[in-house]
Write an enzyme that holds these catalytic residues in place. Structure first.
Site, mmCIF file in Angstrom:
data_model
loop_
_atom_site.group_PDB
_atom_site.id
_atom_site.type_symbol
_atom_site.label_atom_id
_atom_site.label_comp_id
_atom_site.label_asym_id
_atom_site.label_seq_id
_atom_site.Cartn_x
_atom_site.Cartn_y
_atom_site.Cartn_z
ATOM 1 N N CYS A 103 0.959 -1.211 -0.037
ATOM 2 C CA CYS A 103 -0.055 0.037 0.107
ATOM 3 C C CYS A 103 0.943 1.191 0.158
ATOM 4 O O CYS A 103 0.266 2.251 -0.016
ATOM 5 C CB CYS A 103 -1.041 0.192 1.272
ATOM 6 S SG CYS A 103 -1.816 -1.730 1.349
ATOM 7 N N THR A 141 1.430 -7.900 8.441
ATOM 8 C CA THR A 141 0.387 -7.262 8.137
ATOM 9 C C THR A 141 -0.057 -6.243 8.990
ATOM 10 O O THR A 141 -0.504 -5.069 8.770
ATOM 11 C CB THR A 141 -0.978 -8.114 7.806
ATOM 12 O OG1 THR A 141 -0.972 -8.896 9.238
ATOM 13 C CG2 THR A 141 -0.747 -9.206 6.660
ATOM 14 N N HIS A 173 -2.676 7.923 6.352
ATOM 15 C CA HIS A 173 -2.926 6.784 5.414
ATOM 16 C C HIS A 173 -4.486 6.266 6.018
ATOM 17 O O HIS A 173 -4.948 5.837 5.209
ATOM 18 C CB HIS A 173 -2.005 5.712 6.334
ATOM 19 C CG HIS A 173 -1.752 4.563 5.646
ATOM 20 N ND1 HIS A 173 -1.828 4.091 4.076
ATOM 21 C CD2 HIS A 173 -2.150 2.983 6.198
ATOM 22 C CE1 HIS A 173 -1.877 2.982 3.869
ATOM 23 N NE2 HIS A 173 -2.139 2.185 4.921
ATOM 24 N N THR A 197 -9.029 0.789 10.006
ATOM 25 C CA THR A 197 -8.909 -0.335 10.794
ATOM 26 C C THR A 197 -8.436 0.045 12.397
ATOM 27 O O THR A 197 -7.979 0.865 12.897
ATOM 28 C CB THR A 197 -7.642 -1.038 10.151
ATOM 29 O OG1 THR A 197 -6.452 -0.368 10.362
ATOM 30 C CG2 THR A 197 -7.678 -1.414 8.617
ATOM 31 N N GLU A 256 -1.064 4.958 13.691
ATOM 32 C CA GLU A 256 -0.709 6.257 13.160
ATOM 33 C C GLU A 256 -1.045 7.404 14.054
ATOM 34 O O GLU A 256 0.047 8.484 13.573
ATOM 35 C CB GLU A 256 -1.569 6.258 11.666
ATOM 36 C CG GLU A 256 -1.152 7.470 10.931
ATOM 37 C CD GLU A 256 -1.528 7.661 9.481
ATOM 38 O OE1 GLU A 256 -1.403 8.583 8.516
ATOM 39 O OE2 GLU A 256 -2.931 6.820 9.288
ATOM 40 N N LYS A 280 -9.254 8.142 2.195
ATOM 41 C CA LYS A 280 -9.842 6.637 2.161
ATOM 42 C C LYS A 280 -11.089 6.832 2.736
ATOM 43 O O LYS A 280 -11.935 5.803 2.354
ATOM 44 C CB LYS A 280 -8.828 5.793 2.930
ATOM 45 C CG LYS A 280 -7.655 5.718 2.306
ATOM 46 C CD LYS A 280 -6.833 4.580 2.792
ATOM 47 C CE LYS A 280 -5.364 4.389 2.154
ATOM 48 N NZ LYS A 280 -4.675 5.403 2.412
ATOM 49 N N HIS A 321 -9.426 1.943 0.331
ATOM 50 C CA HIS A 321 -7.971 1.719 0.103
ATOM 51 C C HIS A 321 -7.727 1.199 -1.256
ATOM 52 O O HIS A 321 -8.166 0.235 -1.660
ATOM 53 C CB HIS A 321 -7.820 0.887 1.156
ATOM 54 C CG HIS A 321 -6.466 0.873 1.476
ATOM 55 N ND1 HIS A 321 -5.407 1.418 0.589
ATOM 56 C CD2 HIS A 321 -5.716 0.150 2.413
ATOM 57 C CE1 HIS A 321 -4.203 1.105 1.042
ATOM 58 N NE2 HIS A 321 -4.487 0.348 2.181
ATOM 59 N N PHE A 342 1.423 -3.344 3.850
ATOM 60 C CA PHE A 342 1.690 -4.794 4.321
ATOM 61 C C PHE A 342 3.337 -4.947 4.274
ATOM 62 O O PHE A 342 3.911 -4.648 3.249
ATOM 63 C CB PHE A 342 0.791 -5.650 3.591
ATOM 64 C CG PHE A 342 -0.448 -6.186 4.105
ATOM 65 C CD1 PHE A 342 -0.939 -5.168 5.107
ATOM 66 C CD2 PHE A 342 -1.413 -7.132 3.736
ATOM 67 C CE1 PHE A 342 -2.267 -5.211 5.540
ATOM 68 C CE2 PHE A 342 -2.549 -7.197 4.269
ATOM 69 C CZ PHE A 342 -3.231 -6.344 4.909
#
Length: 419
Positions: free
Chosen positions: A169, A276, A309, A313, A320, A341, A346, A407
């Protein structure tokens, strides 16, 4: 290094002006999947409640024509079509005529996390059902990740540096950083850069369902991507491309080009932690931001805004935010932060390119797009920054960071500044 051309196709729009209007209006490009039947896309593993996803950020209404003729388009995977069409817009807007340039001083570096996934799937299906002698002659050329950069170079006659970056990503952001380095080092005068991805496919969706990374808000897709919200439940799989034309400032000024922003620096680190999950304290992301600010020659207190970013999640949004606080300390409370996003989902390896387009437009026009769907900010988890909730904000931003984390623990932060 300055940005003189922008191009995109993404879940919100098929061009830059419509994309910008959609961002400022807080629109969502997320909707039920139409590219294939999603009835079987659920994971049942030791529970009566299946993990099911039926929506994504598709590029809607896309046709490669008239930019790519029908015969040529059949020889390109969807991700390459996205890249070529977005590059066509960016180059046209830049005002450059590559036929009049030294081709060995012009190049293209793009990012893609996966490449031609649809072609992989079609090829494997043909192999299993009809045998190897029925495979098409363009299978390999369509599915390889460097197909996009190669086809752009062919289209515009770019014979300078030409590579493809694949760091999940963060691919597009790393590609932009590498393109800036190529110009700084004297290898090129002009670079076409960014990223493209088209992983809204049965294999792409199924794979992310299997690792339980996606939102399951099937009843309300437009509200599914909700960074820093207490009710976030995963990211939204999307597709598209974001392309920039980069060139040296004096050169752009001499030809009276439109200049959106300057690419002032970049930071590149690895978490070295998990394949991940991000490092829970955000130390790799933090160092990438520090490096970007240092490379730009700025002070930390100079930074106005971070295009995060911001994937929606549970772990990523918290990590972040921790990274921002770790780097900026008290100044973090004054920073404006938002997530593109939240509206487009994403785009994996293309994210950094599409978000770089948003950063350049924000600097040029003095407006920051919002983070939509942020109704119940997760302050208890430490997500307590100014995330520009739900409504665009006029702001004269001069120094901006754009974060992309992939990832594998790949981190890239780009520093964009006003001229």
């Amino acid at each position: 290094m300055v940005v003189t051309g922008l191009g995109t196709v993404n879940p919100l729009a098929l061009n830059v002006p419509d994309y910008w209007r959609g961002l400022l209006a807080g629109q969502s490009g997320i909707a039920p999947i139409t590219l294939f039947d999603t009835a079987a896309f659920k994971l049942v593993s030791g529970t009566d409640v299946p993990f099911k996803v039926t929506f994504a950020g598709e590029v809607k209404g896309f046709t490669p024509e008239p930019v790519i003729d029908t015969r040529s388009a059949r020889r390109l995977d969807r991700f390459t079509q996205f890249a070529v069409v977005a590059a066509h817009e960016a180059v046209k807007e830049s005002g450059l005529d590559f036929a009049k340039e030294n081709p060995f001083r012009c190049g293209c570096i793009l990012g893609s996390g996966i490449g031609g996934m649809a072609e992989w799937e079609d090829g494997h299906r043909t192999l299993m059902e009809r045998g190897p002698d029925r495979l098409g002659p363009f299978l390999i050329a369509k599915m390889i990740a460097n197909s996009a950069s190669g086809n752009i170079s062919i289209r515009f006659g770019l014979r300078g540096p030409n590579t493809t970056v694949s760091t999940a990503c963060s691919s597009a952001a790393h590609a932009i950083a590498d393109s800036v380095a190529a110009i700084r080092s004297g290898l090129a005068d002009v670079m076409v850069s960014g990223g493209s991805e088209a992983a809204v496919t049965p294999l792409g969706l199924g794979g992310f369902i299997a690792c339980r990374a996606l939102s399951q808000r099937n009843d309300d897709p437009k509200a599914a991507s909700r960074p820093w919200d207490k009710d976030r439940d995963g990211f939204v799989l999307s597709e598209g491309a974001g392309i920039l034309v980069l060139e040296e400032y004096e050169r752009a000024k001499a030809r009276n080009a439109t200049i959106y922003a300057e690419v002032c620096g970049s930071g590149n680190t690895a978490d070295a932690f998990h394949i991940t999950a991000p490092h829970e304290d955000g130390i790799g992301a933090a160092e990438a931001m520090r490096e970007a600010v240092k490379d730009a020659g700025w002070n930390l207190a100079d930074v106005d805004y971070i295009n995060a970013h911001g994937t929606s999640t549970g772990l990523g949004d918290v990590a972040e935010t921790k990274a921002v606080k770790l780097v900026f300390g008290e100044h973090a409370k004054k920073l404006m932060v938002s997530s593109t996003k939240s509206m487009i989902g994403h785009l994996l390896g293309a994210s950094g390119g599409v978000e770089a387009v948003a950063c350049a437009l924000s600097i040029k026009h003095g407006v920051l797009h919002p983070t939509i769907n942020l109704k119940n900010q997760d302050v208890e988890a430490g997500c307590d920054l100014d995330y520009i909730p739900n409504t665009a904000r006029e702001a004269r931003v001069r120094k901006v960071l754009s974060n992309s984390f992939g990832f594998g623990g790949h981190n890239c932060s780009l520093a964009f500044g006003a001229i």
